[in-house]
Design an enzyme around this catalytic site. Structure first.
Site, PDB file in Angstrom:
ATOM      1  N   ARG A 244       0.827  -1.158   0.087  1.00  0.00           N
ATOM      2  CA  ARG A 244      -0.171   0.005   0.053  1.00  0.00           C
ATOM      3  C   ARG A 244       0.958   1.202   0.003  1.00  0.00           C
ATOM      4  NH1 ARG A 244      -3.406  -2.962  -1.318  1.00  0.00           N
ATOM      5  NH2 ARG A 244      -5.525  -3.121  -0.396  1.00  0.00           N
ATOM      6  N   GLU A 273      -4.638   7.162  -4.891  1.00  0.00           N
ATOM      7  CA  GLU A 273      -4.638   6.538  -6.254  1.00  0.00           C
ATOM      8  C   GLU A 273      -6.174   7.062  -6.758  1.00  0.00           C
ATOM      9  OE1 GLU A 273      -4.313   2.260  -5.547  1.00  0.00           O
ATOM     10  OE2 GLU A 273      -2.191   2.512  -4.801  1.00  0.00           O
ATOM     11  N   HIS A 292      -1.343  -0.179  -9.638  1.00  0.00           N
ATOM     12  CA  HIS A 292      -2.019  -1.053  -8.810  1.00  0.00           C
ATOM     13  C   HIS A 292      -2.611  -2.292  -9.521  1.00  0.00           C
ATOM     14  CE1 HIS A 292      -3.907  -1.180  -4.278  1.00  0.00           C
ATOM     15  NE2 HIS A 292      -3.639  -2.282  -4.900  1.00  0.00           N
TER      16      HIS A 292
END
Ligand code: DGY
Length: 336
Positions: A244, A273, A292
């Site tokens: 993360r 994000e 991601h």
């Protein structure tokens, strides 16, 4: 009139269903009145809140912020299921207080995410993106094969430090062993893993040529890799993060790249994000960046969706979820 539970699905998964060759939501549609977000993009917090007025179940993604306020404002909510292993976007405590089980998708994405961590590791070590961009720009044409062009780092014989020795960290360790790397590991719980030498956090940073991050984002790990940790890393080492974004202080990371302290970085996750084209790390040619996609293989995303659907069905039916991120709720309600 129907007494079927109503569930809200925050993101249509038709495209994934098409890749799978079947409607992945079908088992949920069989059991519940399923409202699926069909607009472009994701629902705004207000739109999500509106849908949660009448929903008993929520199937969400990691981009949906399921905070305490939303949970409190969802009077009928009985089960939440996220198509992700990480649940840092959900206020677990608030859900647990309300007796709401939260499903997640551990296990099914372990190997795929480890593959991406390794892809970033190889790409950053061997400067694959930099070299590819050089070719694409036409900069090679008319030039030479240079003996010192894009010289990078060997993985074999180098030391990989793994921060977080859960299933994904362990899967990365197995790959590293196959590449003849020496593997060091550190976890908050002090877990020992065969083939991985457990060391103190600062020792791992000081001794590793490559550091790969695999801890969950919790208050204790937020900003774990900041100025101090980056300063403790071996000069010329490379940092990989597929966990993360909030675990790494991006401003401190940019400084470590600018100063040449780090030779490169491979990041699949970002503090904010989606990251925009103006993200400061994009300016660094030695930063390998992906949006991601750690778990993004067809098979794994299908398995994640299927597990999330099974979790939600179990939750709305009052049964034990196959994978529950707050199992204490089940014990409290006599289902553990
Ligand atoms: C997760 O599941 O938490 C990953 O970050 C996305 O697959």
């Amino acid at each position: 009139m129907t007494d079927r539970s109503r569930v809200f699905v925050s993101h249509g998964i038709e495209a994934l269903s098409a890749l799978a060759g079947r409607d992945l939501l079908a088992p949920l549609r069989d059991k519940a009145d399923c409202r699926v977000w069909a607009e472009p993009g994701r629902p705004s917090p207000e739109e999500l809140r509106g849908h949660m007025q009448s929903a008993e179940g929520l199937l969400c993604l990691l981009t949906d912020r399921v905070d305490g306020e939303l949970i409190e404002a969802s009077p009928r909510l009985r089960a939440i299921s996220s198509v992700s292993v990480g649940v840092d976007h959900i206020d677990l405590e608030a859900a647990t207080r309300r007796g709401i089980p939260v499903g997640n998708t551990p296990g099914v994405l372990t190997e795929t995410t480890a593959d991406l961590a390794f892809a970033l590791l190889l790409a950053a070590a061997r400067r694959v993106e930099e070299a590819g961009n050089f070719l694409r720009r036409g900069d090679w044409a008319g030039g030479e094969w240079e003996i010192d062009a894009f010289v990078g780092k060997d993985l074999h014989g180098a030391t990989l430090g793994i921060i977080g020795l859960g299933p994904i960290g362990q899967a990365v360790a197995r790959r590293a062993q196959g590449f003849s790397m020496r593997v060091l590991g550190w976890s908050r719980s002090g877990r020992q893993v065969p083939g991985v030498r457990g060391v103190a956090f600062t020792e791992l940073l000081a001794e590793s040529d490559f550091v790969s991050v695999h801890v969950a984002l919790v208050p204790e790990t937020r900003g774990l890799i900041g100025t101090e940790a980056l300063g403790a890393m071996k000069p010329g080492s490379i940092l990989i993060n597929t966990a993360r974004g909030g675990i790494v202080d991006e401003r401190a990371l940019a400084q470590a790249l600018r100063s040449g302290r780090l030779a490169g970085v491979g990041l699949d996750v970002f503090a904010q994000e989606p990251a925009g084209a103006d993200h400061p790390l994009i300016a660094f040619p030695n930063a390998v960046l992906t949006p991601h996609i750690g778990s993004a293989s067809v098979g794994t995303r299908v398995r994640m969706a299927e597990l999330a659907v099974r979790n939600l069905i179990a939750g709305i039916e009052g049964n034990r979820m196959p994978a529950c991120a707050n199992p204490e709720v089940l014990v409290r309600f006599g289902k553990g």
